[in-house]
Write an enzyme that holds these catalytic residues in place. Structure first.
Site: not given
Ligand code: IPM
Ligand code: MN
Ligand code: NAD
Length: 354
Positions: A136, A187, A220, A244, A248
Site C-alpha cells: 500500500y 504466502k 489462500d 483488506d 471483506d
Molecule cells: C478498506 C478499503 C481501502 C483499503 C481502499 C479504499 C484503499 O478497501 O479500508 O478496506 O484497501 O484499505
Molecule cells: Mn477494503
C-alpha cells in the site's frame, strides 16, 4: 474534552455518518460525555470544487489536538484515479502511524450468518491488519506508460519493526481478551523474502506469549477455512493487502459490509489519536436511495467510544444493533425491508437517543 474529527466523505458516507453523528450528539448532550465534534468538508465534492485533498493544517490539528477521527467512506466515480481518497485515507493511516487496523468479524445474529449449519456464536474473530506498510505504500512507478513495453511496479515493503509491532498487537489483544490462539496468514511459500520475515517474526514474538498457541496458515487456505468453518479462528494477524481482502470475506460471514466496523490504532500507545471507519466503501449504486445500512457506522462509533474509555457504551450499541437485526429493523442487505433512516431511528430510539 475529546475532539472528534468527522469526515463523512463520499457516496453513502455522509448518509451513514449523519446518523453516527446523531448518536455522538446524544452522548454529548444527554449523557454528558465530553465530546467536541469537528466536521470536516473533505472528499470528492471538495476536491472537485477547489482541488483540496488533505490539507497540512487539518492534518496538524488532528495530530496535535484530536482524540479520534470518524471517517465515512471515500471513493467517487467522478474521480477515477482516487488520488484524493488515498491522500486522505493514507494521510490518516500512515500519517498518524496507525499501524493496527483492527477489524472484528462478529455476527450479531444467526440471521446474518450465510453458512450452512452455523450460528452467530461460530463467527467471532478479529483481524489485525498491518496498516502502514506492505504493497500500500506507493513505492514503485510506471515506465513507458501507454506503450507496448510498459512496466508497472508496486513494491511490497515489510520492515522488521512494522511486522513485529503488528504481530505483537495481535498477541497482546489475545492475552487481554483471554483468547487461546493467534493465526498468522501469509504466502511464505511463494513470497520467500517478505513473508519469510513474517513467518520468522511471528514465531519469535509467539515465544513471549507461552499461553497462546501460534498457528501459521497460508492466506489462500485461510479463505477456504473461513467459509468452511470459522470457529477455530480467534485472532488473525496479516499484512495490509491480505487483511483488506480477508476482512471483506469476514464481512460476508457477519452479514455483509453493512455490518462491519473497524479501528485504526497505534496499538502500543492508545493515547494517540486513532481513526475509526466502517469497513465498507462509498457504495455508489446505493447513493441517495435510503438503502445504506447504518449499522456498520453505529458499531464503529461503539469501537471509538470504547477506545475513549466508554466500553459499556460499545456493549449497549452492539446490543441495540443486534436487536434491530433480530426484530427485522434492517436494510435489505441485512435481510430487512427498512430504509437507512428507519433503521437509524430505530437503533437511536433503542439507545434512548430520540
Ligand atoms: C478498506 C478499503 C481501502 C483499503 C481502499 C479504499 C484503499 O478497501 O479500508 O478496506 O484497501 O484499505
Ligand atoms: Mn477494503
Ligand atoms: P463498497 O464497500 O462500496 O461496496 C461493496 C458492496 O457492499 C456493494 O454491493 C455495496 O452495495 C455493499 N455495501 C457497502 N456498504 C454498504 C452498506 N453500508 N449498506 C449496504 N450495502 C453496502 O466497495 P466497492 O464497490 O468495491 O467500492 C466503491 C468505492 O468505495 C470505491 O471507490 C472504493 O475504492 C471505495 N472504498 C472506500 C473505502 C473507505 O473509504 N474506507 C472502503 C472500501 C471501498
Amino acid at each position: 474534552m475529546a475532539l472528534i474529527a468527522i469526515i463523512p466523505g463520499d457516496g453513502i458516507g455522509p448518509e451513514v455518518m449523519g446518523h453516527a453523528r446523531r448518536l455522538l450528539e446524544h452522548y454529548r448532550d444527554a449523557r454528558k460525555l465530553p465530546l467536541e465534534l469537528w466536521q470536516l468538508d473533505l472528499g470528492a465534492d471538495r476536491f472537485l470544487r477547489d482541488g483540496t485533498t488533505f490539507p497540512a493544517d487539518v492534518a496538524k490539528r488532528i495530530h496535535e489536538e484530536a482524540r479520534a477521527v470518524l471517517l465515512g467512506a471515500l471513493g467517487d466515480p467522478r474521480v477515477p484515479n482516487l488520488e484524493y481518497a488515498r491522500d486522505i485515507l493514507f494521510g490518516l493511516r500512515f500519517g498518524l502511524d496507525l499501524y493496527a487496523n483492527v477489524r472484528p468479524v462478529k455476527a450479531l445474529s444467526d440471521r446474518l450468518v450465510p453458512l450452512k449449519n452455523r450460528s452467530a456464536r461460530d463467527v467471532d474473530f478479529v483481524v489485525f491488519r498491518e496498516n502502514t506498510e506492505g504493497i500500500y505504500v506507493g513505492v514503485g512507478g510506471q515506465f513507458k506508460k501507454g506503450t507496448a513495453d510498459e512496466i508497472a511496479i508496486n513494491e511490497d515493503i515489510n520492515t522488521r519493526k512494522g511486522v513485529e509491532r503488528l504481530i505483537r498487537a495481535g498477541f497482546e489483544h489475545a492475552k487481554r481478551h483471554g483468547k487461546k490462539t493467534v493465526h498468522m496468514a501469509d504466502k511464505s511459500n511463494a513470497m520467500k523474502h517478505a513473508h519469510e520475515l513474517w513467518y520468522r517474526c511471528f514465531f519469535e514474538v509467539a515465544k513471549e506469549y507461552p499461553g497462546i498457541e501460534a498457528k501459521h496458515v497460508y492466506v489462500d487456505a485461510l479463505c477456504l477455512y473461513l467459509v468452511q468453518d470459522p470457529r477455530p479462528f480467534e485472532v488473525v494477524v496479516t499484512n495490509n493487502l491480505f487483511g483488506d481482502i480477508v476482512t471483506d470475506l469476514g464481512a460476508g460471514l457477519q452479514g455483509g459490509l453493512g455490518m462491519a466496523a473497524s479501528a485504526n490504532v497505534h496499538y502500543a500507545d492508545p493515547k494517540r489519536v486513532a481513526m475509526f471507519e466502517p469497513v465498507h466503501g462509498s457504495a455508489p449504486p446505493l447513493v441517495g436511495k435510503n438503502l445504506a445500512n447504518p449499522i456498520a457506522s453505529f458499531l464503529t462509533v461503539g469501537m471509538m467510544l470504547s477506545h475513549l474509555g466508554y466500553a459499556e457504551e460499545e456493549a449497549r450499541i452492539e446490543a441495540a444493533c443486534a436487536k434491530a437485526v433480530e426484530s427485522g429493523n434492517v436494510t435489505p442487505d441485512a435481510g430487512g425491508a427498512k430504509g437507512t433512516t428507519e433503521v437509524a431511528d430505530w437503533v437511536l430510539a433503542e439507545l434512548g437517543a430520540r
